[in-house]
Scaffold this motif. Structure first.
Motif, PDB file in Angstrom:
ATOM      1  N   ALA A 216       0.851  -1.201   0.000  1.00 17.09           N
ATOM      2  CA  ALA A 216       0.000   0.000   0.000  1.00 17.09           C
ATOM      3  C   ALA A 216       0.881   1.244   0.000  1.00 17.09           C
ATOM      4  CB  ALA A 216      -0.921  -0.010   1.218  1.00 17.09           C
ATOM      5  N   ALA A 217       1.959   1.191   0.788  1.00 16.84           N
ATOM      6  CA  ALA A 217       2.862   2.352   0.873  1.00 16.84           C
ATOM      7  C   ALA A 217       3.530   2.606  -0.478  1.00 16.84           C
ATOM      8  CB  ALA A 217       3.913   2.105   1.963  1.00 16.84           C
ATOM      9  N   LYS A 218       3.982   1.533  -1.129  1.00 17.65           N
ATOM     10  CA  LYS A 218       4.636   1.684  -2.441  1.00 17.65           C
ATOM     11  C   LYS A 218       3.653   2.256  -3.463  1.00 17.65           C
ATOM     12  CE  LYS A 218       8.304  -1.763  -2.379  1.00 17.65           C
ATOM     13  NZ  LYS A 218       8.670  -3.130  -2.757  1.00 17.65           N
ATOM     14  N   ALA A 219       2.410   1.730  -3.460  1.00 13.67           N
ATOM     15  CA  ALA A 219       1.417   2.200  -4.438  1.00 13.67           C
ATOM     16  C   ALA A 219       1.181   3.697  -4.257  1.00 13.67           C
ATOM     17  CB  ALA A 219       0.112   1.418  -4.276  1.00 13.67           C
ATOM     18  N   MET A 220       1.047   4.102  -3.006  1.00 17.97           N
ATOM     19  CA  MET A 220       0.778   5.522  -2.713  1.00 17.97           C
ATOM     20  C   MET A 220       2.003   6.381  -3.078  1.00 17.97           C
ATOM     21  SD  MET A 220      -1.857   7.020  -1.402  1.00 17.97           S
ATOM     22  CE  MET A 220      -2.383   8.473  -0.509  1.00 17.97           C
ATOM     23  N   LEU A 221       3.203   5.893  -2.750  1.00 17.45           N
ATOM     24  CA  LEU A 221       4.416   6.677  -3.033  1.00 17.45           C
ATOM     25  C   LEU A 221       4.649   6.804  -4.532  1.00 17.45           C
ATOM     26  CD1 LEU A 221       6.969   8.155  -2.013  1.00 17.45           C
ATOM     27  CD2 LEU A 221       8.151   5.954  -2.098  1.00 17.45           C
ATOM     28  N   TYR A 222       4.604   5.695  -5.254  1.00 14.33           N
ATOM     29  CA  TYR A 222       4.931   5.742  -6.685  1.00 14.33           C
ATOM     30  C   TYR A 222       3.927   6.611  -7.448  1.00 14.33           C
ATOM     31  CZ  TYR A 222       8.003   1.740  -5.589  1.00 14.33           C
ATOM     32  OH  TYR A 222       8.944   0.913  -5.045  1.00 14.33           O
ATOM     33  N   GLY A 223       2.653   6.491  -7.082  1.00 15.79           N
ATOM     34  CA  GLY A 223       1.636   7.322  -7.734  1.00 15.79           C
ATOM     35  C   GLY A 223       1.842   8.794  -7.420  1.00 15.79           C
ATOM     36  N   HIS A 224       2.196   9.062  -6.156  1.00 15.80           N
ATOM     37  CA  HIS A 224       2.367  10.473  -5.774  1.00 15.80           C
ATOM     38  C   HIS A 224       3.672  11.062  -6.293  1.00 15.80           C
ATOM     39  CE1 HIS A 224      -1.242   9.994  -3.445  1.00 15.80           C
ATOM     40  NE2 HIS A 224      -1.256  11.322  -3.367  1.00 15.80           N
ATOM     41  N   ILE A 225       4.671  10.221  -6.537  1.00 12.37           N
ATOM     42  CA  ILE A 225       5.879  10.752  -7.192  1.00 12.37           C
ATOM     43  C   ILE A 225       5.469  11.282  -8.563  1.00 12.37           C
ATOM     44  CG2 ILE A 225       8.070  10.126  -8.289  1.00 12.37           C
ATOM     45  CD1 ILE A 225       8.552   8.185  -5.951  1.00 12.37           C
ATOM     46  N   GLN A 226       4.672  10.483  -9.283  1.00  9.37           N
ATOM     47  CA  GLN A 226       4.280  10.907 -10.638  1.00  9.37           C
ATOM     48  C   GLN A 226       3.443  12.183 -10.604  1.00  9.37           C
ATOM     49  OE1 GLN A 226       3.655   8.753 -14.284  1.00  9.37           O
ATOM     50  NE2 GLN A 226       1.475   8.714 -13.807  1.00  9.37           N
ATOM     51  N   ILE A 227       2.426  12.241  -9.726  1.00 18.25           N
ATOM     52  CA  ILE A 227       1.549  13.418  -9.756  1.00 18.25           C
ATOM     53  C   ILE A 227       2.288  14.646  -9.199  1.00 18.25           C
ATOM     54  CG2 ILE A 227       0.353  12.938  -7.554  1.00 18.25           C
ATOM     55  CD1 ILE A 227      -1.152  14.487 -10.752  1.00 18.25           C
ATOM     56  N   ALA A 228       3.146  14.446  -8.194  1.00 16.68           N
ATOM     57  CA  ALA A 228       3.884  15.598  -7.634  1.00 16.68           C
ATOM     58  C   ALA A 228       4.800  16.208  -8.695  1.00 16.68           C
ATOM     59  CB  ALA A 228       4.707  15.166  -6.419  1.00 16.68           C
ATOM     60  N   LEU A 229       5.480  15.349  -9.474  1.00 17.85           N
ATOM     61  CA  LEU A 229       6.370  15.860 -10.526  1.00 17.85           C
ATOM     62  C   LEU A 229       5.563  16.533 -11.628  1.00 17.85           C
ATOM     63  CD1 LEU A 229       9.040  13.025 -10.888  1.00 17.85           C
ATOM     64  CD2 LEU A 229       9.187  15.136  -9.584  1.00 17.85           C
ATOM     65  N   ALA A 230       4.406  15.930 -11.982  1.00 22.52           N
ATOM     66  CA  ALA A 230       3.589  16.509 -13.057  1.00 22.52           C
ATOM     67  C   ALA A 230       3.075  17.894 -12.651  1.00 22.52           C
ATOM     68  CB  ALA A 230       2.425  15.573 -13.382  1.00 22.52           C
ATOM     69  N   VAL A 231       2.636  18.022 -11.403  1.00 21.77           N
ATOM     70  CA  VAL A 231       2.099  19.313 -10.955  1.00 21.77           C
ATOM     71  C   VAL A 231       3.230  20.324 -10.771  1.00 21.77           C
ATOM     72  CG1 VAL A 231       0.873  20.508  -9.098  1.00 21.77           C
ATOM     73  CG2 VAL A 231       0.093  18.242  -9.852  1.00 21.77           C
ATOM     74  N   ALA A 232       4.294  19.906 -10.080  1.00 21.28           N
ATOM     75  CA  ALA A 232       5.367  20.863  -9.761  1.00 21.28           C
ATOM     76  C   ALA A 232       6.170  21.263 -10.996  1.00 21.28           C
ATOM     77  CB  ALA A 232       6.291  20.270  -8.692  1.00 21.28           C
ATOM     78  N   LEU A 233       6.459  20.315 -11.891  1.00 19.43           N
ATOM     79  CA  LEU A 233       7.346  20.607 -13.024  1.00 19.43           C
ATOM     80  C   LEU A 233       6.612  20.899 -14.319  1.00 19.43           C
ATOM     81  CD1 LEU A 233      10.123  17.911 -12.439  1.00 19.43           C
ATOM     82  CD2 LEU A 233      10.140  20.290 -11.751  1.00 19.43           C
ATOM     83  N   LYS A 234       5.393  20.389 -14.465  1.00 13.24           N
ATOM     84  CA  LYS A 234       4.662  20.582 -15.729  1.00 13.24           C
ATOM     85  C   LYS A 234       3.398  21.415 -15.549  1.00 13.24           C
ATOM     86  CE  LYS A 234       6.989  18.008 -18.764  1.00 13.24           C
ATOM     87  NZ  LYS A 234       7.501  18.541 -20.025  1.00 13.24           N
TER      88      LYS A 234
END
Ligand SMILES: NC(=O)c1ccc[n+]([C@@H]2O[C@H](COP(=O)([O-])OP(=O)(O)OC[C@H]3O[C@@H](n4cnc5c(N)ncnc54)[C@H](O)[C@@H]3O)[C@@H](O)[C@H]2O)c1
Length: 284
Positions: A216-234
């Motif tokens: 559960a922790a990995k699923a939440m982390l990996y998904g949030h890495i993607q959305i955090a980068l998309a929001v912050a950088l794109k």
């Protein structure tokens, strides 16, 4: 047209192995491979790759690639550069030694640094093979940053064909200066980005220690890495108001107020001195 000759020194190392495979796959050059470690020589031999002596192949080569550790680039370039023919090109793979003025040089040669950017997290990786090629140099396209350290612009331009082949498939070769490359690597890429990668991994470990199921922790982390980068950088969409509050709390709790000093020249000199194991300050 006569095929250009390329010598790769350090052919059995991490980068050397990748570049060896790509140069052989390209087939457009006459290639020579040098390696000093007995174990690595054996590994190359099992792949049918003949290992040559530096003194035997460097004098005839148009391009000499040094894929040896940065800590030995001073002595290795001091051995190789005097053997190079006029208008040959020396290619190194990281800006540290060039920026620290440790590379041997000669008026008659051209010296170039070329570092892979690795495939972008925002890249269009369409096939399974492209998705699996995190490092680059196999299937996923990547950009490269390159800089002329010394010598002729025309030879720097010619070296781009070799650079594209070493790191293939390559989308764009960005021409920058050695100093700019040192700001990218180590500062942006390693001091900051790779460091944050390791902090994310430690954060995952802490989360699991708190009793959260690992999957559960990995699923939440990996998904949030993607959305955090998309929001912050794109800027794909804004962070929510509550998330902005959490981000500010995290910055205050985790990041030092003066963290941007890692971009100062003194900080760059300090980290390069440590990385290159120098017992003296970097000379300019
Ligand atoms: N490893 C990476 O992810 C990476 C990424 C980008 C750039 N680079 C750069 O690539 C270069 C090589 O790094 P690496 O990680 O592949 O190093 P490595 O330690 O994996 O390999 C270096 C190889 O050079 C050989 N060698 C050392 N001295 C030699 C000599 N005098 N003659 C012939 N062979 C010799 C070693 O036996 C070894 O096989 C460095 O400049 C590094 O900064 C590395």
């Amino acid at each position: 047209m006569k095929k250009k000759q390329i010598t790769l020194i350090g052919a059995g190392g991490k980068m050397g192995t990748r570049i060896t495979a790509n140069l052989i796959k390209n087939g457009g050059f006459i290639t020579h491979f040098c390696e000093s470690s007995a174990n690595k020589k054996e590994e190359l031999a099992t792949k049918g790759i003949q290992v040559r002596e530096v003194s035997e192949v460097v004098p005839d080569s148009d391009f000499i690639i040094l894929a040896t550790p940065d800590t030995v680039l001073g002595p290795v370039s001091a051995q190789v550069v005097p053997m190079m023919k006029p208008d040959a090109v020396l290619i190194t793979l990281d800006p540290a030694a060039a920026y620290a003025n440790l590379l041997a040089d000669r008026d008659e040669i051209t010296s170039v640094v070329a570092h892979p950017c690795h495939p972008s997290v925002f890249g269009k990786h369409l096939t399974e093979e492209e998705h699996a090629d995190f490092f680059g140099g196999i299937a996923a396209k990547q950009d490269v940053v390159a800089a002329k350290y010394s010598g002729k612009d025309s030879l720097y331009e010619q070296s781009k064909e070799v650079i594209r082949s070493m790191y293939a498939p390559v989308e764009t070769v960005h021409t920058i200066t050695v100093k700019q490359m040192a700001i990218l690597e180590p500062t942006l890429a390693e001091v900051i980005t790779c460091m944050i990668g390791t902090v994310l991994n430690e954060s995952l470990e802490e989360t699991v220690k708190k009793g959260v199921p690992e999957e559960a922790a990995k699923a939440m982390l990996y998904g949030h890495i993607q959305i955090a980068l998309a929001v912050a950088l794109k800027g794909t969409n804004p962070f929510s108001d509550a998330c902005m509050v959490a981000i500010e709390y995290g910055k205050e709790a985790i990041i030092k107020e003066d963290w941007k000093r890692v971009f100062d020249d003194e900080a760059l000199d300090h980290v390069l001195k440590e990385m290159l194991h120098l017992d003296h300050a970097i000379q300019r």
